[in-house]
Design a protein around this motif. Structure first.
Motif, PDB file in Angstrom:
ATOM      1  N   PRO A   5     -46.852  90.032  -1.201  1.00  0.00           N
ATOM      2  CA  PRO A   5     -46.988  88.479  -2.372  1.00  0.00           C
ATOM      3  C   PRO A   5     -45.747  87.525  -2.203  1.00  0.00           C
ATOM      4  CG  PRO A   5     -45.257  91.147  -2.639  1.00  0.00           C
ATOM      5  CD  PRO A   5     -46.420  90.914  -1.840  1.00  0.00           C
ATOM      6  N   LYS A   6     -46.149  86.994  -3.381  1.00  0.00           N
ATOM      7  CA  LYS A   6     -45.853  85.331  -3.006  1.00  0.00           C
ATOM      8  C   LYS A   6     -43.975  85.922  -3.831  1.00  0.00           C
ATOM      9  CE  LYS A   6     -49.170  81.880  -3.741  1.00  0.00           C
ATOM     10  NZ  LYS A   6     -49.122  81.030  -5.103  1.00  0.00           N
ATOM     11  N   THR A   7     -43.571  86.350  -3.304  1.00  0.00           N
ATOM     12  CA  THR A   7     -41.557  86.805  -3.754  1.00  0.00           C
ATOM     13  C   THR A   7     -40.740  86.347  -4.845  1.00  0.00           C
ATOM     14  OG1 THR A   7     -40.543  86.528  -2.074  1.00  0.00           O
ATOM     15  CG2 THR A   7     -41.816  88.285  -1.760  1.00  0.00           C
ATOM     16  N   ALA A  31     -50.328  72.489  -5.221  1.00  0.00           N
ATOM     17  CA  ALA A  31     -49.008  72.090  -6.116  1.00  0.00           C
ATOM     18  C   ALA A  31     -47.947  72.266  -5.226  1.00  0.00           C
ATOM     19  CB  ALA A  31     -48.562  73.444  -7.214  1.00  0.00           C
ATOM     20  N   SER A  32     -48.567  72.553  -3.478  1.00  0.00           N
ATOM     21  CA  SER A  32     -47.614  72.614  -2.653  1.00  0.00           C
ATOM     22  C   SER A  32     -46.803  70.806  -2.276  1.00  0.00           C
ATOM     23  CB  SER A  32     -47.961  73.504  -1.538  1.00  0.00           C
ATOM     24  OG  SER A  32     -47.507  73.583  -0.447  1.00  0.00           O
ATOM     25  N   PRO A  33     -45.665  70.904  -2.529  1.00  0.00           N
ATOM     26  CA  PRO A  33     -45.246  69.696  -1.773  1.00  0.00           C
ATOM     27  C   PRO A  33     -45.154  69.461  -0.423  1.00  0.00           C
ATOM     28  CG  PRO A  33     -43.274  71.137  -2.828  1.00  0.00           C
ATOM     29  CD  PRO A  33     -44.563  71.294  -2.922  1.00  0.00           C
ATOM     30  N   ASP A  36     -55.496  78.163   0.919  1.00  0.00           N
ATOM     31  CA  ASP A  36     -54.447  79.109   0.186  1.00  0.00           C
ATOM     32  C   ASP A  36     -53.552  79.931   1.212  1.00  0.00           C
ATOM     33  OD1 ASP A  36     -53.926  80.731  -1.807  1.00  0.00           O
ATOM     34  OD2 ASP A  36     -54.236  82.661  -0.624  1.00  0.00           O
ATOM     35  N   THR A  37     -52.543  80.490   1.640  1.00  0.00           N
ATOM     36  CA  THR A  37     -52.126  80.443   2.715  1.00  0.00           C
ATOM     37  C   THR A  37     -51.275  81.990   2.313  1.00  0.00           C
ATOM     38  OG1 THR A  37     -51.163  78.801   2.832  1.00  0.00           O
ATOM     39  CG2 THR A  37     -49.968  80.814   4.240  1.00  0.00           C
ATOM     40  N   VAL A  38     -51.884  83.038   2.888  1.00  0.00           N
ATOM     41  CA  VAL A  38     -51.788  84.528   3.030  1.00  0.00           C
ATOM     42  C   VAL A  38     -51.162  85.493   3.505  1.00  0.00           C
ATOM     43  CG1 VAL A  38     -53.221  87.266   2.933  1.00  0.00           C
ATOM     44  CG2 VAL A  38     -54.071  84.883   1.029  1.00  0.00           C
ATOM     45  N   GLY A  41     -40.787  82.435  -4.440  1.00  0.00           N
ATOM     46  CA  GLY A  41     -42.137  81.960  -4.055  1.00  0.00           C
ATOM     47  C   GLY A  41     -43.084  81.812  -3.408  1.00  0.00           C
ATOM     48  N   LYS A  42     -42.645  82.541  -1.708  1.00  0.00           N
ATOM     49  CA  LYS A  42     -43.416  82.163  -0.581  1.00  0.00           C
ATOM     50  C   LYS A  42     -43.586  83.947  -0.475  1.00  0.00           C
ATOM     51  CE  LYS A  42     -41.340  78.406   0.337  1.00  0.00           C
ATOM     52  NZ  LYS A  42     -39.715  78.295  -0.395  1.00  0.00           N
ATOM     53  N   ALA A  43     -44.629  83.360   0.729  1.00  0.00           N
ATOM     54  CA  ALA A  43     -45.654  84.767   0.428  1.00  0.00           C
ATOM     55  C   ALA A  43     -45.390  85.196   1.828  1.00  0.00           C
ATOM     56  CB  ALA A  43     -47.480  83.445   1.172  1.00  0.00           C
ATOM     57  N   GLY A  44     -45.602  86.621   1.841  1.00  0.00           N
ATOM     58  CA  GLY A  44     -44.056  87.652   2.395  1.00  0.00           C
ATOM     59  C   GLY A  44     -43.149  87.518   2.121  1.00  0.00           C
ATOM     60  N   ARG A 102     -49.886  88.903  10.089  1.00  0.00           N
ATOM     61  CA  ARG A 102     -50.891  87.566  10.285  1.00  0.00           C
ATOM     62  C   ARG A 102     -50.468  87.404   9.253  1.00  0.00           C
ATOM     63  NH1 ARG A 102     -53.987  91.408   9.473  1.00  0.00           N
ATOM     64  NH2 ARG A 102     -55.519  90.915   8.488  1.00  0.00           N
ATOM     65  N   VAL A 103     -50.770  85.631   9.147  1.00  0.00           N
ATOM     66  CA  VAL A 103     -50.837  84.666   8.526  1.00  0.00           C
ATOM     67  C   VAL A 103     -52.442  84.154   8.098  1.00  0.00           C
ATOM     68  CG1 VAL A 103     -49.483  82.255   7.816  1.00  0.00           C
ATOM     69  CG2 VAL A 103     -48.405  84.093   8.941  1.00  0.00           C
ATOM     70  N   LEU A 104     -52.687  84.240   7.512  1.00  0.00           N
ATOM     71  CA  LEU A 104     -53.997  83.336   7.229  1.00  0.00           C
ATOM     72  C   LEU A 104     -53.856  82.355   6.093  1.00  0.00           C
ATOM     73  CD1 LEU A 104     -55.644  86.853   6.551  1.00  0.00           C
ATOM     74  CD2 LEU A 104     -55.608  85.999   8.220  1.00  0.00           C
TER      75      LEU A 104
HETATM   76  C1  LIG Z   1     -46.180  82.243   5.174  1.00  0.00           C
HETATM   77  C2  LIG Z   1     -45.151  81.031   5.235  1.00  0.00           C
HETATM   78  C3  LIG Z   1     -45.947  80.784   3.513  1.00  0.00           C
HETATM   79  N1  LIG Z   1     -44.881  79.777   3.276  1.00  0.00           N
HETATM   80  C4  LIG Z   1     -45.438  79.294   1.021  1.00  0.00           C
HETATM   81  C5  LIG Z   1     -45.809  78.345   1.040  1.00  0.00           C
HETATM   82  C6  LIG Z   1     -46.857  78.887  -0.812  1.00  0.00           C
HETATM   83  O1  LIG Z   1     -45.505  78.910  -1.860  1.00  0.00           O
HETATM   84  C7  LIG Z   1     -46.632  80.115  -0.603  1.00  0.00           C
HETATM   85  C8  LIG Z   1     -48.364  80.733  -0.532  1.00  0.00           C
HETATM   86  O2  LIG Z   1     -49.106  79.792  -1.050  1.00  0.00           O
HETATM   87  P1  LIG Z   1     -50.467  78.624  -1.593  1.00  0.00           P
HETATM   88  O3  LIG Z   1     -51.259  79.499  -2.948  1.00  0.00           O
HETATM   89  O4  LIG Z   1     -51.596  78.681  -0.537  1.00  0.00           O
HETATM   90  O5  LIG Z   1     -50.110  77.686  -2.229  1.00  0.00           O
HETATM   91  P2  LIG Z   1     -49.407  77.322  -3.046  1.00  0.00           P
HETATM   92  O6  LIG Z   1     -48.728  78.358  -4.731  1.00  0.00           O
HETATM   93  O7  LIG Z   1     -47.641  76.590  -2.633  1.00  0.00           O
HETATM   94  O8  LIG Z   1     -49.701  75.895  -4.189  1.00  0.00           O
HETATM   95  P3  LIG Z   1     -51.362  76.278  -4.440  1.00  0.00           P
HETATM   96  O9  LIG Z   1     -51.157  77.444  -4.968  1.00  0.00           O
HETATM   97  O10 LIG Z   1     -51.327  74.863  -5.701  1.00  0.00           O
HETATM   98  O11 LIG Z   1     -52.233  75.097  -3.462  1.00  0.00           O
HETATM   99  O12 LIG Z   1     -46.370  80.389   0.572  1.00  0.00           O
HETATM  100  C9  LIG Z   1     -44.348  79.154   3.225  1.00  0.00           C
HETATM  101  O13 LIG Z   1     -44.057  77.780   3.010  1.00  0.00           O
HETATM  102  N2  LIG Z   1     -43.595  79.373   4.815  1.00  0.00           N
HETATM  103  C10 LIG Z   1     -44.228  79.771   5.308  1.00  0.00           C
HETATM  104  O14 LIG Z   1     -44.143  79.678   6.762  1.00  0.00           O
END
Ligand SMILES: Cc1cn([C@H]2C[C@H](O)[C@@H](COP(=O)(O)OP(=O)(O)OP(=O)(O)O)O2)c(=O)[nH]c1=O
Length: 190
Positions: free
Chosen positions: A80-82, A8-10, A69-71, A145-148, A101-103
């Motif tokens: 968490p995705k905050t 879903a990530s643009p 997936d980015t963690v 909604g961003k990881a970390g 780390r960003v995986l």
């Molecule tokens: C570290 C980092 C995270 N992120 C965000 C993107 C995502 O919101 C989140 C990683 O979540 P994901 O689950 O990887 O991706 P998503 O939820 O956006 O989409 P989908 O599950 O449908 O594939 O972290 C950034 O945008 N930039 C960054 O530098």
């Protein structure tokens, strides 16, 4: 050859365009992304990317399916995705002045249903953040909604001293690995 982006990530779609690939459809997987008990960050990222791919592949027989997936990980912890300001503040306080780390895991399922996986491991080093910097970042709302609790593609870039690894991976799609997998699956790229 049809390419389906299972995300879903643009941002992932945009990043894919950067290497000359454009998905024929975007079909996000609606997955429960709760980590398993004791699951380590790299295993978690790989599992979630693979599960997103498998789920979406079932809906598109014969197509290529790309998922990721980015963690953000601090030691063994998966951040968490905050979803709230308080949660984002906790993340920023934890990341302040430290390396983490960003995986970024991807899975590509080919037309025959064979899955290939890659994991990109990256280091991000934040400056030491004072209270004003943390509050200003929270006010930007970019943490939603961003990881970390941050996104390197926005203002956080001004707070990041250095990265080791791949900028595209930290944003959400490791383009080097993505190109390699797409080519291996016979997708026409350059
Ligand atoms: C570290 C980092 C995270 N992120 C965000 C993107 C995502 O919101 C989140 C990683 O979540 P994901 O689950 O990887 O991706 P998503 O939820 O956006 O989409 P989908 O599950 O449908 O594939 O972290 C950034 O945008 N930039 C960054 O530098």
């Amino acid at each position: 050859m049809r390419l389906i982006l299972a995300s879903a990530s643009p941002r992932r779609c945009e990043l894919l365009g950067q290497i000359g690939a454009s998905p024929d459809a975007v079909d996000p997987a609606d997955l429960d992304e709760t980590p398993l008990k004791g699951e380590l960050p790299a295993a978690y990222a790989a599992r979630v990317a693979a599960e997103k791919g498998a789920l979406v592949a079932a809906r598109h027989p014969g197509a290529l399916i790309l998922s990721g997936d980015t963690v953000v990980a601090a030691g063994r912890r998966i951040l968490p995705k905050t979803e709230s300001e308080a949660e984002a503040r906790q993340c920023l306080q934890l990341l302040s002045g430290r390396r983490h780390r960003v995986l970024s895991a991807i899975t590509l399922i080919d037309a025959e249903g064979k899955a290939r996986h890659r994991l990109s491991t990256n280091i991000v080093i934040f400056k030491r953040l004072d209270r004003t910097e943390i509050e200003a970042y929270l006010a930007s709302q970019e943490w939603h909604g961003k990881a970390g609790g941050y996104a390197i593609q926005g203002r956080a870039a001004g707070l990041i001293r250095a990265i080791q690894g791949s900028h595209s991976a930290i944003m959400g799609l490791p383009l080097y690995e993505t190109r390699a997998l797409l080519k291996a699956a016979g997708y026409p790229l350059d």
